[in-house]
Scaffold this motif. Structure first.
Motif, PDB file in Angstrom:
ATOM      1  N   ASP A  80       0.986  -1.146  -0.018  1.00  0.00           N
ATOM      2  CA  ASP A  80       0.014  -0.076   0.170  1.00  0.00           C
ATOM      3  C   ASP A  80       0.926   1.371   0.057  1.00  0.00           C
ATOM      4  O   ASP A  80       2.307   1.153   0.228  1.00  0.00           O
ATOM      5  CB  ASP A  80      -1.070   0.113   1.243  1.00  0.00           C
ATOM      6  CG  ASP A  80      -0.255   0.111   2.561  1.00  0.00           C
ATOM      7  OD1 ASP A  80       0.948   0.383   2.497  1.00  0.00           O
ATOM      8  OD2 ASP A  80      -0.746  -0.467   3.438  1.00  0.00           O
ATOM      9  N   GLU A  81       0.278   2.558  -0.050  1.00  0.00           N
ATOM     10  CA  GLU A  81       0.948   3.658  -0.370  1.00  0.00           C
ATOM     11  C   GLU A  81       1.908   3.752   0.942  1.00  0.00           C
ATOM     12  O   GLU A  81       3.264   4.175   0.771  1.00  0.00           O
ATOM     13  CB  GLU A  81      -0.033   4.577  -0.645  1.00  0.00           C
ATOM     14  CG  GLU A  81      -0.500   4.424  -2.014  1.00  0.00           C
ATOM     15  CD  GLU A  81      -1.719   5.388  -2.216  1.00  0.00           C
ATOM     16  OE1 GLU A  81      -2.080   6.504  -1.512  1.00  0.00           O
ATOM     17  OE2 GLU A  81      -2.701   5.019  -2.999  1.00  0.00           O
ATOM     18  N   ALA A  82       1.594   3.587   2.046  1.00  0.00           N
ATOM     19  CA  ALA A  82       2.105   3.923   3.259  1.00  0.00           C
ATOM     20  C   ALA A  82       3.411   3.147   3.341  1.00  0.00           C
ATOM     21  O   ALA A  82       4.382   3.736   3.670  1.00  0.00           O
ATOM     22  CB  ALA A  82       1.274   4.240   4.569  1.00  0.00           C
ATOM     23  N   ARG A  83       3.067   1.860   3.153  1.00  0.00           N
ATOM     24  CA  ARG A  83       4.288   0.710   3.425  1.00  0.00           C
ATOM     25  C   ARG A  83       5.030   1.106   2.325  1.00  0.00           C
ATOM     26  O   ARG A  83       6.601   1.169   2.636  1.00  0.00           O
ATOM     27  CB  ARG A  83       3.674  -0.579   3.408  1.00  0.00           C
ATOM     28  CG  ARG A  83       4.626  -1.482   3.504  1.00  0.00           C
ATOM     29  CD  ARG A  83       3.991  -3.088   3.798  1.00  0.00           C
ATOM     30  NE  ARG A  83       5.049  -4.050   3.851  1.00  0.00           N
ATOM     31  CZ  ARG A  83       5.918  -4.214   4.686  1.00  0.00           C
ATOM     32  NH1 ARG A  83       5.668  -3.648   5.854  1.00  0.00           N
ATOM     33  NH2 ARG A  83       6.751  -5.202   4.625  1.00  0.00           N
ATOM     34  N   ALA A  84       4.917   1.542   1.328  1.00  0.00           N
ATOM     35  CA  ALA A  84       5.836   1.701   0.053  1.00  0.00           C
ATOM     36  C   ALA A  84       6.866   2.897   0.358  1.00  0.00           C
ATOM     37  O   ALA A  84       8.127   2.497   0.336  1.00  0.00           O
ATOM     38  CB  ALA A  84       5.192   1.998  -1.220  1.00  0.00           C
ATOM     39  N   CYS A  85       6.243   3.988   0.922  1.00  0.00           N
ATOM     40  CA  CYS A  85       7.027   4.998   1.547  1.00  0.00           C
ATOM     41  C   CYS A  85       7.933   4.504   2.682  1.00  0.00           C
ATOM     42  O   CYS A  85       9.069   4.747   2.539  1.00  0.00           O
ATOM     43  CB  CYS A  85       6.029   6.313   1.936  1.00  0.00           C
ATOM     44  SG  CYS A  85       5.340   7.055   0.512  1.00  0.00           S
ATOM     45  N   ALA A  86       7.453   3.691   3.490  1.00  0.00           N
ATOM     46  CA  ALA A  86       8.073   3.354   4.573  1.00  0.00           C
ATOM     47  C   ALA A  86       9.255   2.371   4.180  1.00  0.00           C
ATOM     48  O   ALA A  86      10.518   2.632   4.660  1.00  0.00           O
ATOM     49  CB  ALA A  86       7.532   2.535   5.516  1.00  0.00           C
ATOM     50  N   LEU A  87       9.251   1.671   3.414  1.00  0.00           N
ATOM     51  CA  LEU A  87      10.169   0.636   2.811  1.00  0.00           C
ATOM     52  C   LEU A  87      11.344   1.577   2.079  1.00  0.00           C
ATOM     53  O   LEU A  87      12.573   1.439   2.296  1.00  0.00           O
ATOM     54  CB  LEU A  87       9.629  -0.107   1.556  1.00  0.00           C
ATOM     55  CG  LEU A  87       9.251  -1.353   2.034  1.00  0.00           C
ATOM     56  CD1 LEU A  87       8.525  -2.094   0.757  1.00  0.00           C
ATOM     57  CD2 LEU A  87      10.188  -2.316   2.718  1.00  0.00           C
TER      58      LEU A  87
END
Length: 844
Positions: free
Chosen positions: A831-838
C-alpha cells in the motif's frame, strides 16, 4: 514639664492639671483619666470597652459610669467638646496640639488628625480559615493590592470556584501584617437580607450597634476616621441591595477601603472591578510541558500529593494532569476536588470520567448526594441568583461547544418572548455575573467554560428544551456559515480565518445534531462549511462525513443547497480522489446552472476541469466553458482559482511556458487576498522548474519556501512542495538531503493526510534506486502505477513523469525489462504508506 493644648485649654498630663486662661480647673480623678484617653486618640473614636479598660483597669464596673464622667468633662470643656457615637463610644472634637518644655511645637504634634492611626481592636474570630498555600495568584494578589491603594472600592469577580474567596483571604493576611493595620472580614454568604449586614460588619469590628438608628449610618459614625480595610465575601446574593448602602458608607468616611468578592460587579461609581481568571493551563497539543509554567498543574500536583503521599508529578504523567486541568478549565475548586479522587481512581480513569464531573467531584467524607456535589452546588448557587430570563439565556448558551459571537449567541437565546435586543442584553448580564466569559478578541467573542457548559446542558435537558435549543444553535451556525461562504471569496484570508476559524467546534456540534434530527439542515451545513474546513486543513474531516450526509439527500431539498453539497465534495476530493471529485463537480455545476448562480457554476466547472479525464481536449473544453462565464469584476480569490486551474491543464498538456504565465497571473491575483493560493502558485512554479530540467532554480526557490511553510502551517501546500523538492534533490544527486525531505514528507502526510502519499511514490522509488535497493524500487514503482488508478489519475504531471523516467532507466539497467511484468507470484502488494516506509528504511 510637658504641655498639651486641648482647644483653648492647657493640659499638663504629668502634673494631672488642666488650666483655662492660666488658671487650674477642678476635675475629678476619673474624669481626668477619661480626658487623657480621649486626648491620646486625638479625634478618633474611643470605644466604651477601651475606656473601661484604661480608666478602671482590673476592675469590674458598670459602663454607666462612663456617661457621668463625660458629663463632668462637658461642663468644663463645653457641650460640643465630646461627641457621642451612639452604641460605640466617644470622640474628642477639640483640636489637640503638643508643646515641649520650651514652648515650641514638636514635629510629632504637627501630624494632622487624618494621618494618625487609631487603636482599633478587631477580634481574630472574624478572620476566615486559611487552608493550604495560594498557588499561581501572585500577579492577581499584587494587582488587587495595588487597586486598593488607588480605589476605595475594589470588587473581585469571577466564575464559581475560581478562587475569589481564597484570594481575598490572602489579601487580608498580607494587609494585616502592615503596621497599625485594621482589617475586618465579613462573610455575606449566610445572610439573606440586607437587614443583617450592618450587624455582621459590627461584629467583625468588635462593636455593637445602637437601637433606633440606621445600621450603616451608625457604622459610618464609628469608622469615620478609621483607616479600615473591610472585606465583604460572597456579595452576589445581595448585589443590588448592597450597592447604595455600601457607597454611602464609603462616602461618609475618610479612610475606609472595601474589598468585595462577588460573581458580578456592584455597579457603584468609582468601583474598580478585577476579573479573576482561571489558572493557566497548557493548550491542547502544546508539546513538552513545563509544570512550573502552569499554576493549574502545580495546584493539582500539590493537592494530589496531599491526598496520596505516593503521588508524584513526573514526565510520564504530566500530560494526563494537563489534560485533566484543561478539561476543568483551570478552575481551582474543580482541580482540587479532582485531585482528591486520584487515590481512588488514578489519573487515566479520572480523566475518562470527567464528562460526569458533577457526580464525580463531590467533597470526600460528605454524605453522598449524586447530584449535589461541591462543584454542582457552586454552580447551582450562581444559577439561583439569576432572573428567569437570565437562567433561560444561560442554559441555551450551553449548546455552544466553543466560543461564539454575540450575534450567534443572540439567535440561540431569542424566542417568541425574548427578542434579539433583549437576548444580547441578557448575554451581557451573564458576562457581568461571570457565568459567561468575554474573550479579549476583536470582534468580541464569548465562552462558557466547560464545567459551566456541562451544568447548563444538564439544566437544559431537565427543562425539556435541549433539542429545541440545539436546533436554534444549528440554525444560527448555518446563518454564520452562509455569511462566511459569501465573505470567503472577497475578504482577506487572514482576516477571514481569524473571524471564522473559532467556529469549528460549534460547526461540528451543529452537524452532529442535524445529522440525527434535521437532514435538510445537515446538508446545508455540510455544503456551506467547506471553505472553513479547507482553509483549516481539515479536508479529511469533510471526507469522513461524506457518506453519512449523502444518505440524507432528497429531491425535496433546495437545488442551491444540493449544489453546494456537491461543490464541497469536489473541493475535499480534488487531487486526492479525482474520479469522485469529477463526478461531484459535474453535479454541482448542473445544480448551480439550474438556479442561475454563475459564480458557483464557474467554480464547479474549474473543479471539473482540474480533475478531468485523460483526454486533455475535453478538459480544455470544460475550462473554456468556465472562462466564458468569467467576469473580471469577480473577487480575486475566485479568479485566482481559475488561473491555477488553467496552469495545471497547460502543464498537463506540456505547454510549460504558457502554464508559467497562468501561474504568475494566479500569483498576482492571490497576493491581494489569499496566502494559500499564492503559496500554491509558487509551488507550481517550482514544479515547472523541475519539469523544465532547471533543478537549480527549483531548489533555489523551493528550499527557503519549505522552511517558511514549517512555521506557516498550510499542510496541503507543504506536502505538495515537499514532493517537488524531494524529487528535485534526487535528480540533483543530493541523496542525504533528499532522504531528510522524504522523511519529513512521510511523517507529515502520515499524521494528517495519508491520501496524498501517492504523489511521492515515484520519488520514493528513485530514492531506493539511488541507494541501490533496486528490488524495493521496482515494488514501489508498481505501487505508484496502481495508486494513479486508485486515485482517479490516469496520467502523471510532467515533473513526476521526469522522475519516473529516471526510475525506469535505472531499473532497466539493473533489473532488465522483466521488472515491468509485475510482481512475482506470492509477493505482497504494497500500500502507499508501506511503500514510502520501505524506501525510507522505516520497515522491513
Amino acid at each position: 514639664m510637658d504641655l498639651l493644648r486641648v482647644g483653648t485649654f492647657d493640659l499638663y498630663p504629668s502634673e494631672r492639671l488642666l488650666c483655662a486662661a492660666g488658671k487650674p480647673v477642678e476635675l475629678g480623678s476619673r474624669a481626668f483619666d477619661v480626658l487623657l484617653v480621649l486626648v491620646e486618640y486625638r479625634g478618633r473614636l474611643v470605644t466604651k470597652s477601651t475606656l473601661l479598660e484604661r480608666v478602671w483597669p482590673r476592675l469590674v464596673v458598670d459602663e454607666n459610669n462612663i456617661p457621668a464622667q463625660i458629663a463632668s468633662l462637658r461642663r468644663v470643656l463645653g457641650a460640643g467638646a465630646i461627641r457621642t457615637v451612639q452604641g460605640f463610644g466617644y470622640r474628642l472634637e477639640l483640636e489637640v496640639s503638643s508643646y515641649g518644655s520650651t514652648g515650641r511645637a514638636s514635629p510629632h504634634a504637627e501630624t494632622s488628625r487624618g494621618q494618625e492611626t487609631p487603636r482599633f481592636s478587631v477580634p481574630r474570630r472574624a478572620w476566615p480559615d486559611r487552608l493550604g498555600s495560594l498557588i499561581g495568584r501572585e500577579d492577581d494578589l499584587r494587582a488587587v493590592q495595588e487597586a486598593l491603594q488607588r480605589s476605595s472600592l475594589v470588587t473581585v469577580v469571577g466564575v464559581a470556584g475560581v478562587g475569589k474567596t481564597r484570594l481575598a483571604q490572602e489579601v487580608l493576611v498580607r494587609e494585616a501584617e502592615q503596621p497599625d493595620a485594621i482589617v475586618a472580614w465579613v462573610s455575606l454568604a449566610p445572610l439573606d437580607s440586607m437587614h443583617h449586614v450592618p450587624s455582621a460588619i459590627a461584629v467583625a469590628l468588635g462593636l455593637s450597634l445602637p437601637d433606633g438608628i440606621d445600621g450603616f449610618a451608625a457604622l459610618a459614625q464609628a469608622v469615620e476616621n478609621v483607616p479600615l480595610l473591610l472585606i465583604l465575601d460572597c456579595a452576589e446574593r445581595l448585589g443590588d441591595a448592597l450597592a447604595m448602602p455600601l457607597a454611602s458608607l464609603i462616602v461618609q468616611t475618610r479612610a475606609v477601603r472595601v474589598l468585595v468578592t462577588s460573581q458580578a460587579p456592584l455597579g457603584i461609581p468609582g468601583e474598580t472591578v478585577y476579573r479573576l481568571p482561571a489558572l493557566p493551563v497548557p493548550k491542547a497539543g502544546h508539546g513538552p510541558i513545563d509544570p512550573a509554567r502552569f499554576a493549574a498543574i502545580a495546584l493539582f500536583a500539590q493537592r494530589a500529593s496531599a491526598a496520596d503521599q505516593r503521588f508524584e508529578l513526573t514526565a510520564s504523567n504530566v500530560s494526563l494532569v494537563a489534560d485533566i486541568c484543561r478539561r476543568l478549565d483551570g478552575v481551582p475548586l474543580a482541580i482540587e476536588l479532582a485531585a482528591a479522587r486520584v487515590p481512588a481512581l488514578g489519573l487515566a480513569s479520572l480523566l475518562a470520567r470527567l464528562d460526569d464531573r458533577f457526580r464525580l467531584l463531590r467533597v470526600a467524607g460528605r454524605p453522598v448526594d449524586e447530584r449535589r456535589g461541591a462543584l454542582y452546588a457552586a454552580f447551582d448557587w450562581s444559577y439561583s441568583l439569576l432572573s428567569p430570563s437570565e437562567q433561560k439565556a444561560f442554559i441555551r448558551l450551553g449548546c455552544f461547544t466553543d466560543s461564539f459571537s454575540m450575534a450567534a449567541g443572540g439567535h440561540c437565546v431569542a424566542d417568541g418572548t425574548i427578542d434579539m435586543s433583549e437576548a444580547m442584553d441578557l448575554i451581557g448580564r451573564l458576562v457581568d455575573r461571570s457565568l459567561v466569559t468575554a474573550l479579549k478578541l476583536d470582534p468580541p467573542r464569548y465562552l462558557l467554560l466547560e464545567t459551566a457548559r456541562y451544568f447548563a446542558l444538564e439544566k437544559l435537558g431537565a427543562s425539556g428544551e435541549l433539542d429545541l435549543a440545539l436546533r436554534r444553535m444549528a440554525a444560527a451556525t448555518l446563518d454564520l456559515l452562509d455569511l462566511a461562504y459569501q465573505e470567503y471569496w472577497s475578504l482577506d484570508e487572514a482576516i477571514w480565518l481569524h473571524r471564522y476559524e473559532q467556529e469549528l467546534d460549534n460547526v461540528r456540534t451543529a452537524m452532529e445534531w442535524a445529522m440525527q434530527h434535521d437532514p435538510g439542515l445537515c446538508v446545508a451545513l455540510y455544503g456551506s462549511a467547506w471553505p472553513l474546513l479547507v482553509e483549516s486543513d481539515l479536508q479529511m474531516q469533510g471526507r469522513a462525513q461524506y457518506e453519512h450526509v449523502l444518505a440524507l439527500l432528497t429531491d425535496a431539498l433546495p437545488r442551491a443547497r444540493v449544489g453546494r453539497f456537491w461543490e464541497a465534495i469536489a473541493s475535499y476530493d480534488s487531487a486526492r480522489q479525482c474520479d469522485r471529485a469529477r463526478y461531484a463537480a459535474e453535479l454541482a455545476a448542473a445544480m448551480h446552472a439550474s438556479v442561475g448562480d454563475e459564480r458557483s457554476r464557474y467554480y464547479a466547472l474549474m473543479q471539473l476541469a482540474i480533475n478531468g479525464p485523460v483526454d486533455i481536449s475535453t478538459a480544455r473544453t470544460v475550462l473554456e466553458s468556465a472562462r466564458a462565464l468569467e467576469d473580471p469584476a469577480w473577487p480575486a480569490r475566485l479568479l485566482a482559482h481559475g488561473a491555477l486551474t488553467e496552469g495545471a491543464l497547460l502543464t498537463g498538456a506540456g505547454l510549460l511556458a504558457a502554464a508559467r504565465t497562468a501561474y504568475q497571473r494566479a500569483l498576482r491575483l492571490a497576493l491581494t487576498t489569499s496566502e494559500r493560493q499564492a503559496l500554491a502558485a509558487t509551488v507550481h512554479i517550482v514544479e515547472l522548474d523541475v519539469a523544465c530540467d532547471d533543478v537549480a532554480a527549483a531548489l533555489q526557490l523551493g528550499r527557503p519556501l519549505a522552511l517558511s511553510l514549517r512555521h506557516l502551517g498550510r499542510r496541503d501546500t507543504r506536502i505538495e512542495l515537499l514532493v517537488v523538492t524531494f524529487s528535485a534533490l534526487l535528480i540533483a544527486g543530493e541523496t542525504d538531503e533528499a532522504r531528510a525531505a522524504g522523511a519529513e514528507l512521510y511523517e507529515l502526510a502520515a499524521r494528517f493526510d495519508s491520501g496524498k502519499l501517492y504523489l511521492a511514490l515515484d520519488a520514493m522509488a528513485l530514492l531506493a534506486c539511488r541507494e541501490r535497493h533496486y528490488e524495493t524500487a521496482a515494488r514501489i514503482a508498481a505501487c505508484a502505477d496502481a495508486a494513479l488508478e486508485v486515485h482517479g489519475r490516469a496520467r502523471r504531471r510532467p515533473a513526476a513523469q521526469r522522475v519516473r523516467g529516471v526510475v525506469d532507466m535505472v531499473l532497466d539497467e539493473n533489473l532488465g525489462p522483466e521488472w515491468r511484468t509485475g510482481r512475482p507470484p506470492g509477493e505482497e502488494r504494497l500500500d502507499e504508506a508501506r511503500a514510502c516506509a520501505l524506501a525510507l528504511g522505516i520497515c522491513d
